[in-house]
Scaffold this motif. Sequence first.
Motif: not given
Lengths: 262, 258
Positions: A62, A64, A91, A96, A98, A102-105, A115-116, A119, A165
């Motif tokens: 991915v 990273l 991308m 992906m 996780f 890995a959510l934006f807390s 969000f994406p 963007e 997401r």
Amino acid sequence: MNDTTTKPQNPPAPVCEARHVWTEFGDVVIHRDLNLVMERGEIMALVGGSGSGKTTLLRHIVGLTEPSRGEILLFGENLHALERERRQRLMTRLGMLFQQGALFSALSVFDNIAFPLRELKQFDEETIHTLVMHKLALVELEPQHASLLPAQLSGGMIKRVGLARALALEPELLVLDEPTAGLDPDRSSKFVALIKQIKQTLGLTVLFVTHDIDTLIAMSDRVAVLADKHIITACSLEALGEVDHPFVTNFFQGIHARMERS
Amino acid sequence: MGTLVMKFARHMIDFVQLIGLLLLEMLYLLRRPSAFPWREFMANIFKSGVTALPVTGLLGFMIGIAMSYLMSSQLRTFGADIFIVNILGLSMIRELGPILMAILVAGRSGSAMTAQIGVMRVTEEIDALTTMGVSRILRIVLPKVLGLTFVAPFLVLWTSFWGLAGGALSANTELGLSLRFFFDYLPMVVEPVNLTLGLVKGVLFGFVVTLVACHFGLRILPNTESLSASTTSSVVTAITSVILLDAAFAILTRGIGV
């Protein structure tokens, strides 16, 4: 399968291809001349012992991290060789999930999934709303869940939101890191069914890492085994029985027992 | 000893690397101004600037009162009452304003930034951003650095103002200097260049505090020990470097404005 020597680039490049990948951290070698090809539309499981470098490989794929030698091609292109805008565009073709979601807390479920989309700066808020609600429905969550914060969700719901997401931009490749880890058997089989169903609807290619034999049996078309620092085989579950390698034999016995029971 | 030097060297390498990455992102923004993270920039100005107003103002005011009170009793013994304006003006505007601001901001926003980046790393939120094609430097580090650097001189101005106000009030009760006289006399005895120096220091300190905070945040490992150690180091390093920089600045500018 281990043979991934030069293939013609034009029509259709494999979704993902690892070519002679080496990963070294100081003196420690994680991957030694690792090769892997994923074809369009397949669900591939990546298995291997703890610390065998599965997650590292996933992170390479991915984008990273970068292998120390060799290259990873996504849709025929090397992420790290591209200039910024083309890399960003490439991308958007992968999603992906996780291990911990890995959510934006700081953001609500709605904003996480949006969000994406935001963007991209291509949609107005109304379209985004429709798209997010559609994705929520796709992962079988209720519209009223949209306003919750990640801290208010259960483990299973976090995975669903993370999946929504990851799917927001309708990617072609979906990468899952331990999709069923931390879920109880009932939730985990439901989640597997959900992923399979979404895969059918959207025609995705899926790559996932798992330790869970049930998930492996239920989901995978092909299994790539990472041992001795490279992919020793990538074949169907049934064909695993013919592979002569201590890790595979051991692993396959578990699968066999489980398959016979069900 | 050797390991200590190695550790320090590794920190320096990472730190320089962070500055380099930041510069690259700024160059990228010059070509693509539309990618500037306005939302995050504004949020940081509000979080580290606007919400810091009460505490910086109060602290400046208290320090102003205390300093002025002590100085006036000393000055009175020499019959040099009037010099309170010179001493207080110079020290507040040139030294204490920027330093107080930097220490408060390092303790308040620096620690918060380190912890926030650290938790985002531990929960893989930063990785999630990266897989969405979002640069973590551009979205997380840059708006913090630019936001606080932008707002720091204003905070210095604000802190110094309240420091002077407290000092003037104290001088009024102790020495009987009128407030009006204090502020009329101030620009005559303190050269305006001192204000410029204070503001320049503010910019510099704001920049250093955020950069140190982000540097330590990005090094946090997924365990509680690392989180607490990094947050502590972040604040201590930020305050130490600010004071070192201030000393260097004082030596370099010793000929200006005094």
